[in-house]
Design a protein around this motif. Structure first.
Motif, short mmCIF file in Angstrom:
data_model
loop_
_atom_site.label_atom_id
_atom_site.label_comp_id
_atom_site.label_asym_id
_atom_site.label_seq_id
_atom_site.Cartn_x
_atom_site.Cartn_y
_atom_site.Cartn_z
N HIS A 138 -5.20 -0.38 -1.54
CA HIS A 138 -4.40 -0.55 -1.06
C HIS A 138 -4.63 -2.08 -0.60
N ALA A 139 -3.22 -2.46 -0.70
CA ALA A 139 -3.31 -3.65 0.12
C ALA A 139 -2.23 -3.36 1.23
N PRO A 140 -2.01 -3.86 3.00
CA PRO A 140 -0.22 -4.47 3.08
C PRO A 140 -0.04 -5.20 2.39
N SER A 141 0.67 -5.10 1.57
CA SER A 141 1.05 -6.36 0.70
C SER A 141 2.38 -6.28 0.18
N ALA A 142 3.28 -7.02 -0.05
CA ALA A 142 4.46 -6.53 -0.33
C ALA A 142 5.95 -5.17 -0.99
N THR A 143 4.06 -5.14 -1.83
CA THR A 143 4.15 -4.04 -3.07
C THR A 143 3.98 -2.64 -3.03
N TYR A 144 3.18 -2.61 -1.50
CA TYR A 144 2.86 -1.48 -1.32
C TYR A 144 2.71 -0.90 -0.08
N LEU A 145 3.68 -1.41 0.92
CA LEU A 145 3.96 -1.60 2.58
C LEU A 145 5.20 -2.26 2.76
N ALA A 197 -4.98 4.56 -7.62
CA ALA A 197 -6.35 4.99 -7.82
C ALA A 197 -6.18 4.88 -9.15
N LYS A 198 -7.67 4.91 -10.05
CA LYS A 198 -7.95 4.74 -11.48
C LYS A 198 -7.57 6.19 -11.93
N VAL A 199 -6.46 6.03 -12.85
CA VAL A 199 -5.85 7.25 -13.60
C VAL A 199 -7.03 8.14 -13.86
N GLY A 200 -6.40 9.69 -13.43
CA GLY A 200 -6.88 10.93 -14.18
C GLY A 200 -8.45 11.19 -12.23
N THR A 201 -8.57 10.24 -11.39
CA THR A 201 -9.43 10.90 -10.97
C THR A 201 -9.18 11.54 -9.39
N GLY A 205 -14.56 16.89 -5.55
CA GLY A 205 -13.93 17.40 -4.52
C GLY A 205 -14.45 16.90 -3.72
N VAL A 206 -15.08 14.87 -3.49
CA VAL A 206 -15.71 13.68 -3.17
C VAL A 206 -14.70 13.40 -1.88
N ILE A 207 -14.87 13.56 -0.83
CA ILE A 207 -13.91 12.66 0.25
C ILE A 207 -14.27 11.21 0.38
N ARG A 208 -12.92 10.08 -0.24
CA ARG A 208 -13.81 9.04 0.14
C ARG A 208 -12.39 8.85 1.40
N LYS A 209 -12.19 7.55 2.40
CA LYS A 209 -11.45 6.80 2.80
C LYS A 209 -11.34 5.64 2.82
N THR A 210 -9.42 5.46 2.66
CA THR A 210 -9.24 3.47 2.26
C THR A 210 -9.30 3.56 3.79
N GLY A 211 -9.66 2.18 4.57
CA GLY A 211 -9.33 1.65 5.31
C GLY A 211 -9.36 1.86 6.80
N PRO A 212 -9.51 1.66 7.80
CA PRO A 212 -7.85 2.10 8.72
C PRO A 212 -7.16 0.56 8.53
N PHE A 213 -5.80 0.55 8.11
CA PHE A 213 -4.93 -1.02 8.16
C PHE A 213 -3.49 -0.65 9.04
N ARG A 214 -4.03 -2.47 9.89
CA ARG A 214 -2.79 -2.41 11.22
C ARG A 214 -1.45 -3.61 10.63
N ALA A 215 -0.41 -2.84 9.94
CA ALA A 215 0.77 -4.23 10.08
C ALA A 215 1.92 -3.47 9.68
N VAL A 216 2.39 -5.31 9.67
CA VAL A 216 3.94 -4.74 9.82
C VAL A 216 4.80 -4.05 8.05
N PRO A 217 5.16 -3.38 7.41
CA PRO A 217 5.56 -3.25 6.54
C PRO A 217 6.49 -4.55 6.11
N TYR A 218 6.36 -5.24 4.72
CA TYR A 218 7.27 -6.14 4.37
C TYR A 218 8.99 -6.36 4.04
#
Ligand code: ARE
Length: 530
Positions: free
Chosen positions: A8-15, A28-32, A82-95
């Motif tokens: 994820h990146a706070p870019s025009a298509t993701y946020l 995410a990679k398909v099927g994961t 069953g593995v937990i993965r965290k991404t972030g944190p992010f702080r951004a103004v949506p495009y």
């Protein structure tokens, strides 16, 4: 991010934000991924993300939140192991997309002026060279038929090129600052603009800046003066002389124009052109003079009543040139690129939208070929949505246009046509009608680029009234509904040959059901608003 994990990146298509809500996407990679969750600060908690779409490589997840302000968030993804993965944190103004607001309220009507209506008295004066096939439609003809457009309910026009040129389609421009005299010239154009303004209708013009006509004075100068021409860097010249001597002999011979056109085709000449069409030498977009020229033309017509541009062969011009143009244009100008393949390099920063060929392809596969079922159709829609981000609301959507076969010819009957139209009018993006579609105008299959360019039929007795009445009804529905224009798209059921979805904005909820079995008698659609 990285390491093959979710992205994820706070870019025009993701946020991004549309109509007061915020869309957050994760890839995410398909099927994961077994489960993806958006994690918000304490009070707001965790929100499970919807599995939106997948292709061979990736899977996209999405959450839509109320509000459009700055956001603090992160993601928690559980893999199938069953593995937990965290991404972030992010702080951004949506495009926030910069599409002019007026665009969203529109239903476009596309006219190829030569094929619409004759308004000027007498037959059009002939030209010295004619690539055949003039039907004599003009701008006065459009003025004459504005009542028809009002009755239909469309509120924006897209005209294929109207500047001086040698052919009926006018994609070979010889003077960008002049409305073609055969169309009525500047006086009639000004009158048309005035009439459209009175009706609160908008107008976009076709900008042909990939190439000019061979007969454009700049190119003619290069042909004549060769290396000494001050315009030699305007084009992509590959050697001198630019054309062999034979070329001119054929050009000025007494043969009929089409003969000459084809004879010349087989010669070798020394410049790049549009699809090896000698009539259309390609401009050199690296040249600053060319860029200035394009800018001048675009501004000139925006100052004289145009509300935007459809840019021809936009995919054959570097995106960075269009970004430069976009920055220089008034914010109110709607810019649509003719891009036939992947729109991602072009939106949202070069154009507000592109001609939606990817959507058209999907529509063909579901509504015409029947090659995919509703589930696959939905995945296609959602994948395109993930690629486009907020630009999807400003895309120029169509069932057909001057380069395609008529949709009615493709599906073969009116029920199926109207089901597809119901989809177009209730889906995200700016819907358009190609002149004649509203009355069931037919073309001929396999007729190449001009398959759908028959002259408009004005005798009401010859119209398909069911198509006309239903088209009117669907246009009204679209124009009245903010939810159809900007609402969230919520799939309810896409299965077999049936699709049910809602468009939701605030309190408004529109439910669309389209049944589309391959037997035309059983095709039907149903739209309810609550
Ligand atoms: C005319 C005849 C053709 C003939 C051609 C060459 O109609 O049958 O083959 O001459 O002699 C304009 C006119 C056309 C004219 C053409 C050339 O409208 O009638 O053709 O000029 O003189 C590609 C481009 C895309 C382009 C289409 C047509 O990538 O940009 O071809 N679309 C725009 C306009 C056209 C216009 C031009 C460009 C030129 O909308 O109307 O044509 O200014 C696949 C490929 C696409 C390809 C597409 C063709 O999908 O991936 O790249 O598009 O096929 O349909």
């Amino acid at each position: 991010n990285g390491g093959g994990g979710p992205f994820h990146a706070p870019s025009a298509t993701y946020l991004y934000t549309v109509a007061g809500r915020t869309h957050v996407l994760l890839r995410a990679k398909v099927g994961t991924v077994a489960k993806a969750t958006l994690v918000l600060p304490k009070s707001e908690g965790m929100v499970e993300m919807r599995r939106k779409a997948r292709d061979e490589l990736f899977e996209y997840f999405e959450v839509v939140l109320p509000g459009d302000g700055e956001l603090e968030y992160s993601f928690e993804v559980r893999t199938w192991e069953g593995v937990i993965r965290k991404t972030g944190p992010f702080r951004a103004v949506p495009y926030r997309p910069e599409t002019p607001r007026w665009v969203y309220e529109r239903v476009f009507y596309q006219i190829m002026p030569d094929r619409f209506e004759r308004g000027l008295p007498g037959t059009p004066p002939g030209t010295r060279l004619r690539a055949g096939d003039f039907h004599g439609g003009d701008l006065a003809g459009i003025i004459k038929r504005l009542e028809h457009l009002e009755e239909l309910g469309v509120n924006a026009l897209y005209l294929t090129p109207i500047f001086e040129s040698m052919t009926y389609h006018r994609y070979d421009v010889t003077d960008y600052f002049r409305i073609d005299r055969k169309l009525g010239g500047w006086g009639v154009f000004r009158k048309l603009v005035g009439e459209l303004k009175k009706r609160d209708s908008r107008l976009i013009l076709d900008g042909v800046f990939h190439h000019t006509s061979f007969f454009h004075p700049y190119f003619q100068d290069v042909v004549r003066a060769g290396e000494g021409s001050e315009y030699r860097r305007f084009y992509r010249i590959t050697g001198f002389p630019v054309i062999p001597e034979q070329f001119l002999r054929i050009l000025h011979s007494e043969e009929p124009w089409t003969e000459r056109y084809h004879l010349i085709k087989s010669l070798d000449w020394n410049y790049e052109s549009f699809y090896s069409v000698w009539l259309m030498p390609r401009l050199n977009h690296d040249s600053q003079e060319v860029r200035t020229f394009i800018l001048e033309v675009m501004e000139y017509w925006l100052e004289r009543g145009a509300d935007g541009w459809r840019l021809d062969v936009a995919h054959g011009v570097p995106p960075e040139l269009w970004r430069e143009m976009r920055k220089a244009m008034p914010e109110e100008a709607y810019l649509v690129g003719e891009v036939m393949d992947d729109p991602r390099p072009w939106v949202p920063d070069a154009f507000h939208g592109t001609m939606n060929y990817p959507l058209y392809e999907l529509i063909l596969r579901f509504f015409v070929e029947g090659e995919i079922d509703a589930g696959e159709f939905l995945n296609g829609l959602e994948l395109l949505s993930a690629h486009l981000g907020p630009a999807e609301y400003a895309m120029y959507n169509f069932l057909d246009n001057h380069d395609t076969e008529r949709f009615l010819d493709l599906v073969g009957d009116e029920r199926r046509y109207l089901c597809a139209l119901a989809f177009l009018m209730t889906y995200k993006g700016i819907p358009s009608i190609f002149y004649g579609d509203e009355i069931g105008l037919r073309g001929r299959l396999g007729g190449g680029l001009s398959a759908g360019r028959a002259f408009m039929v004005w005798e009401r007795g010859k119209w398909d009234t069911e198509i006309f009445e239903t088209t009117k009804r669907l246009i009204q529905l679209r124009r009245k509904s903010r939810a159809l224009q900007l609402g969230e798209f919520v799939p309810v059921r896409f299965q077999g040959r049936t699709m049910i979805y809602e468009r939701v904005l605030g309190d408004e909820r529109v439910r669309v059901e389209i049944r589309y079995p391959m037997e035309p008698e059983d095709c039907a659609f149903h739209v309810t608003t609550s």
